[in-house]
Design a protein around this motif. Sequence first.
Motif, PDB file in Angstrom:
ATOM      1  N   LEU A 143       0.805  -1.024  -0.028  1.00 15.74           N
ATOM      2  CA  LEU A 143      -0.003  -0.064  -0.187  1.00 15.74           C
ATOM      3  C   LEU A 143       1.097   1.280   0.127  1.00 15.74           C
ATOM      4  N   TYR A 144       2.255   1.329   0.249  1.00 16.13           N
ATOM      5  CA  TYR A 144       2.460   2.222   0.792  1.00 16.13           C
ATOM      6  C   TYR A 144       4.178   2.011  -0.125  1.00 16.13           C
ATOM      7  N   SER A 145       4.289   1.095  -0.821  1.00 12.06           N
ATOM      8  CA  SER A 145       5.302   1.323  -2.053  1.00 12.06           C
ATOM      9  C   SER A 145       6.407   0.828  -0.849  1.00 12.06           C
ATOM     10  N   ILE A 146       6.699   0.629   0.103  1.00 15.12           N
ATOM     11  CA  ILE A 146       7.660   0.670   1.211  1.00 15.12           C
ATOM     12  C   ILE A 146       8.813  -0.516   0.348  1.00 15.12           C
ATOM     13  N   PRO A 147       9.939  -0.337  -0.056  1.00 17.38           N
ATOM     14  CA  PRO A 147      10.963  -0.816  -0.824  1.00 17.38           C
ATOM     15  C   PRO A 147      11.813  -1.920   0.120  1.00 17.38           C
ATOM     16  N   GLN A 148      12.545  -2.639  -0.894  1.00 21.07           N
ATOM     17  CA  GLN A 148      12.967  -3.654  -0.477  1.00 21.07           C
ATOM     18  C   GLN A 148      14.356  -3.378   0.612  1.00 21.07           C
ATOM     19  N   GLY A 149      14.942  -4.047   1.874  1.00 19.45           N
ATOM     20  CA  GLY A 149      15.365  -3.520   3.116  1.00 19.45           C
ATOM     21  C   GLY A 149      14.818  -2.275   3.897  1.00 19.45           C
ATOM     22  N   TYR A 150      13.377  -2.289   3.610  1.00 14.82           N
ATOM     23  CA  TYR A 150      12.672  -2.232   4.608  1.00 14.82           C
ATOM     24  C   TYR A 150      11.364  -3.516   4.956  1.00 14.82           C
ATOM     25  N   GLU A 151      11.159  -2.796   7.011  1.00 18.17           N
ATOM     26  CA  GLU A 151      10.360  -3.701   7.204  1.00 18.17           C
ATOM     27  C   GLU A 151       9.856  -2.994   8.256  1.00 18.17           C
ATOM     28  N   PRO A 152       8.364  -3.313   7.956  1.00 18.31           N
ATOM     29  CA  PRO A 152       7.294  -2.893   8.599  1.00 18.31           C
ATOM     30  C   PRO A 152       7.772  -2.971   9.777  1.00 18.31           C
ATOM     31  N   VAL A 153       7.314  -2.590  10.994  1.00 12.79           N
ATOM     32  CA  VAL A 153       8.141  -2.643  12.290  1.00 12.79           C
ATOM     33  C   VAL A 153       6.918  -3.189  13.349  1.00 12.79           C
ATOM     34  N   ASP A 154       5.946  -2.265  13.598  1.00 12.38           N
ATOM     35  CA  ASP A 154       4.760  -2.005  14.212  1.00 12.38           C
ATOM     36  C   ASP A 154       3.823  -0.731  14.027  1.00 12.38           C
ATOM     37  N   ALA A 155       2.569  -0.741  14.182  1.00 14.43           N
ATOM     38  CA  ALA A 155       1.507   0.223  13.812  1.00 14.43           C
ATOM     39  C   ALA A 155       1.614   1.099  15.850  1.00 14.43           C
ATOM     40  N   ILE A 156       0.555   2.259  15.625  1.00 15.75           N
ATOM     41  CA  ILE A 156       1.190   3.165  16.763  1.00 15.75           C
ATOM     42  C   ILE A 156      -0.648   4.086  16.667  1.00 15.75           C
ATOM     43  N   ALA A 157      -1.163   3.918  17.506  1.00 17.79           N
ATOM     44  CA  ALA A 157      -2.773   4.679  17.718  1.00 17.79           C
ATOM     45  C   ALA A 157      -2.208   5.584  19.216  1.00 17.79           C
ATOM     46  N   LEU A 158      -2.519   6.886  18.574  1.00 16.51           N
ATOM     47  CA  LEU A 158      -1.915   8.193  19.320  1.00 16.51           C
ATOM     48  C   LEU A 158      -3.129   9.211  19.608  1.00 16.51           C
ATOM     49  N   GLY A 159      -2.634   9.375  21.334  1.00 15.60           N
ATOM     50  CA  GLY A 159      -4.660  10.654  20.372  1.00 15.60           C
ATOM     51  C   GLY A 159      -4.815  11.032  22.633  1.00 15.60           C
ATOM     52  N   TYR A 160      -5.439  11.735  22.855  1.00 20.89           N
ATOM     53  CA  TYR A 160      -5.869  12.132  24.447  1.00 20.89           C
ATOM     54  C   TYR A 160      -6.560  10.618  24.943  1.00 20.89           C
ATOM     55  N   PRO A 161      -6.813   9.929  26.050  1.00 24.04           N
ATOM     56  CA  PRO A 161      -7.925   8.895  26.459  1.00 24.04           C
ATOM     57  C   PRO A 161      -9.085   9.306  26.431  1.00 24.04           C
ATOM     58  N   GLY A 162      -9.942   8.719  25.851  1.00 21.80           N
ATOM     59  CA  GLY A 162     -11.018   8.797  25.857  1.00 21.80           C
ATOM     60  C   GLY A 162     -11.711   8.138  27.022  1.00 21.80           C
TER      61      GLY A 162
END
Length: 209
Positions: free
Chosen positions: A152-171
Amino acid sequence: MTQAPTSDPLVDKIVETQYPIESILQNRWSPLAFSDRLVEPEKLRSVLEAARWAASSYNEQPWSFIIATRDNSEEFDRLLGCLAEGNQEWAKSAPVLMISVARLNFERNGTENRHAFHDVGAAEANLATQATALGLYVHQMAGFDVQKAKALYSIPQGYEPVDAIALGYPGDPHSLPDRLQQRLSAPRSRKLLKEFVFTGNWQQSSDLM
């Protein structure tokens, strides 16, 4: 007689530590409920600046962050779609989503950087600590589709997604489905120091503990 207020396990998440630590570290935790309040751009830049100044092997800084904010619904939904279904359920309420990416080889000589994931983790620890100082919270997720993110993001060879992150104010955690409320109500715990701090031989607890 006045009764003391009861503790709410969904809200009261400050931990009792084995030894004293900074309060900002005691206050850091990973929520499942986020407010619909947008994160101010200057605060978002601040947490990313904290990530920027993390330590890394040879100062290679092998981290990148793909970011989407809820005020851009097309990009937000795009990134949300990379998350595991169970994480989408609650992360859709967060105003900021990210995917961290590690560069797997050193820029300096092209050899493998076996510390790349470690260094991305150090950058994210800085990010989470700075977020906590600003009244924000971070929830890091292993549950996402790595291959989908790469495509989806055209991440090239030699790079690896590590994790996903959600950020914001507490609900309000009471607005979550019962299943997620039960998950949140579990007491926070960590291994004792003697279980992972060794001296002399493997699994020989240090006398310091």
